[in-house]
Scaffold this active site. Structure first.
Site, PDB file in Angstrom:
ATOM      1  N   GLY A   1       0.858  -1.225  -0.057  1.00 18.27           N
ATOM      2  CA  GLY A   1       0.041   0.050  -0.194  1.00 18.27           C
ATOM      3  C   GLY A   1       0.872   1.356  -0.010  1.00 18.27           C
ATOM      4  O   GLY A   1       0.630   2.499   0.783  1.00 18.27           O
ATOM      5  N   ALA A   2       2.011   1.429  -0.723  1.00 21.27           N
ATOM      6  CA  ALA A   2       3.025   2.206  -0.744  1.00 21.27           C
ATOM      7  C   ALA A   2       2.517   3.599  -1.518  1.00 21.27           C
ATOM      8  O   ALA A   2       3.006   4.615  -1.136  1.00 21.27           O
ATOM      9  CB  ALA A   2       4.253   1.788  -1.285  1.00 21.27           C
TER      10      ALA A   2
ATOM     11  N   THR B   1       0.224   4.559 -11.982  1.00 19.72           N
ATOM     12  CA  THR B   1       0.608   5.907 -12.425  1.00 19.72           C
ATOM     13  C   THR B   1       1.454   6.471 -10.987  1.00 19.72           C
ATOM     14  O   THR B   1       2.442   7.017 -11.163  1.00 19.72           O
ATOM     15  CB  THR B   1      -0.362   6.707 -12.891  1.00 19.72           C
ATOM     16  OG1 THR B   1      -0.924   6.238 -13.957  1.00 19.72           O
ATOM     17  CG2 THR B   1       0.274   8.095 -13.014  1.00 19.72           C
TER      18      THR B   1
ATOM     19  N   ASN C   1       1.251  -2.496   5.335  1.00 12.41           N
ATOM     20  CA  ASN C   1       0.593  -1.174   5.441  1.00 12.41           C
ATOM     21  C   ASN C   1      -0.766  -1.224   4.859  1.00 12.41           C
ATOM     22  O   ASN C   1      -1.619  -0.553   5.082  1.00 12.41           O
ATOM     23  CB  ASN C   1       1.220   0.021   4.800  1.00 12.41           C
ATOM     24  CG  ASN C   1       0.629   1.287   4.695  1.00 12.41           C
ATOM     25  OD1 ASN C   1       0.097   1.820   5.820  1.00 12.41           O
ATOM     26  ND2 ASN C   1       0.469   1.744   3.566  1.00 12.41           N
TER      27      ASN C   1
ATOM     28  N   TYR D   1     -13.462  -3.016  11.172  1.00 16.93           N
ATOM     29  CA  TYR D   1     -12.107  -2.530  10.922  1.00 16.93           C
ATOM     30  C   TYR D   1     -11.607  -3.161  12.245  1.00 16.93           C
ATOM     31  O   TYR D   1     -10.313  -3.824  12.431  1.00 16.93           O
ATOM     32  CB  TYR D   1     -12.094  -0.999  11.203  1.00 16.93           C
ATOM     33  CG  TYR D   1     -10.495  -0.389  10.881  1.00 16.93           C
ATOM     34  CD1 TYR D   1      -9.715  -0.767   9.864  1.00 16.93           C
ATOM     35  CD2 TYR D   1     -10.226   0.524  11.697  1.00 16.93           C
ATOM     36  CE1 TYR D   1      -8.447  -0.264   9.620  1.00 16.93           C
ATOM     37  CE2 TYR D   1      -8.908   1.172  11.585  1.00 16.93           C
ATOM     38  CZ  TYR D   1      -8.258   0.975  10.498  1.00 16.93           C
ATOM     39  OH  TYR D   1      -6.873   1.499  10.512  1.00 16.93           O
TER      40      TYR D   1
ATOM     41  N   ALA E   1     -12.288  -5.876  14.114  1.00 14.18           N
ATOM     42  CA  ALA E   1     -12.102  -7.193  14.118  1.00 14.18           C
ATOM     43  C   ALA E   1     -11.066  -7.561  13.297  1.00 14.18           C
ATOM     44  O   ALA E   1     -10.153  -8.461  13.942  1.00 14.18           O
ATOM     45  CB  ALA E   1     -13.452  -7.812  13.635  1.00 14.18           C
TER      46      ALA E   1
ATOM     47  N   LYS F   1      -8.181  -6.092  12.717  1.00  9.28           N
ATOM     48  CA  LYS F   1      -6.708  -5.267  13.506  1.00  9.28           C
ATOM     49  C   LYS F   1      -6.601  -6.266  14.422  1.00  9.28           C
ATOM     50  O   LYS F   1      -5.352  -6.415  14.732  1.00  9.28           O
ATOM     51  CB  LYS F   1      -6.977  -4.047  13.540  1.00  9.28           C
ATOM     52  CG  LYS F   1      -6.959  -3.030  12.492  1.00  9.28           C
ATOM     53  CD  LYS F   1      -5.709  -3.312  11.375  1.00  9.28           C
ATOM     54  CE  LYS F   1      -5.493  -2.154  10.427  1.00  9.28           C
ATOM     55  NZ  LYS F   1      -4.408  -2.334   9.627  1.00  9.28           N
TER      56      LYS F   1
END
Length: 253
Positions: free
Chosen positions: A14-15, A43, A92, A158, A160, A162
């Protein structure tokens, strides 16, 4: 004392996202070569790759669906061919969705959070940690969230995902520690990113009032914590869940 990552290669999933871009630039500024992972925005990934190369490090961009083991294995092969072994993994990436009550949340959202929080971490570990074991060193870092401790209304999917991720990291830390590999989590609060700066939405007095430091954190402050955990300065820290949120949540002993 300097925080240097020269000679290391870091993969950031997810950079191209708001936090991921700053993590990539920060680790590159510390001397690390960077693997820019993206899902769909080629892009933006290539723009980031060029920006990182201007910092005199190597950079490659690679596409993968991080919820699929086959994609992560293919990504590993591409990285190995293009830049060599990965020393630092930063998980990430996460699937985005609309938050609502448990009664109204789409069941698919729970599956998406499980896949992108828990299974991403499992697939990354299975794929990249064997090389770390062979080298007797490595850094495996996950981006968690303060929400995992807050458990507020509308956060259920979220939280759950994490909290499940947290369990994986704690067990993994115990399983691979003997090989010199550290496994840690950074848990951001509600963080100011470039999107907020462009929109002029950095200040939220309601949220900041609950934070001991009385402000929101910044994307750079999250990236600084990741850089520390990626470095030799954190060599005796593993199994940690580190909130970077001005004290808004505080793990108890």
């Amino acid at each position: 004392m300097e925080l240097r990552l020269n000679g290391k290669t870091a993969l950031i999933t997810g950079a191209t996202g708001d936090l991921g871009r700053v993590m990539a630039k920060t680790l590159a500024a510390c001397g690390a070569n960077i693997v820019v992972h993206y899902n769909s925005n080629a892009t933006k990934a290539n723009e980031l790759k060029a920006e990182l190369e201007s910092l005199n490090v190597k950079a490659v961009s690679v596409q993968a669906d991080i919820t699929k083991q086959s994609d992560i294995e293919q990504m590993y092969k591409h990285i190995k061919e293009q830049i060599g072994e990965v020393h630092i993994v930063v998980a990430n990436a996460v699937i985005q969705y609309e938050w609502t009550s448990i009664m109204e949340q789409n069941p698919e959202d729970y599956q998406g959070q499980f896949d992108s929080c828990v299974m991403q971490s499992v697939y990354l570990a299975k794929t990249f940690i064997p090389d770390m074991i062979a080298r007797k060193e490595g850094r495996f870092i996950g981006i968690n969230t303060e929400c995992a401790m807050q458990n507020a209304p509308t956060q259920s999917a979220y939280v759950a995902g994490k909290r499940g991720m947290d369990g994986i990291y704690r067990v993994l830390a115990k399983e691979v520690g003997e090989h010199g590999i550290t496994v840690n989590q950074v848990a951001p609060g509600w963080t100011i990113s470039e999107r907020d700066r462009e929109a002029g939405s950095e200040i939220n007095e309601g949220y900041s009032a609950s934070v001991p430091l009385k402000r929101r954190g910044t994307d750079q402050e999250i990236a600084n914590a990741v850089a520390f955990l990626a470095s030799d300065l954190s060599s005796f820290i593993t199994g940690a869940y580190i909130p970077v949120n001005g004290g808004n949540v505080m793990p108890a002993i």
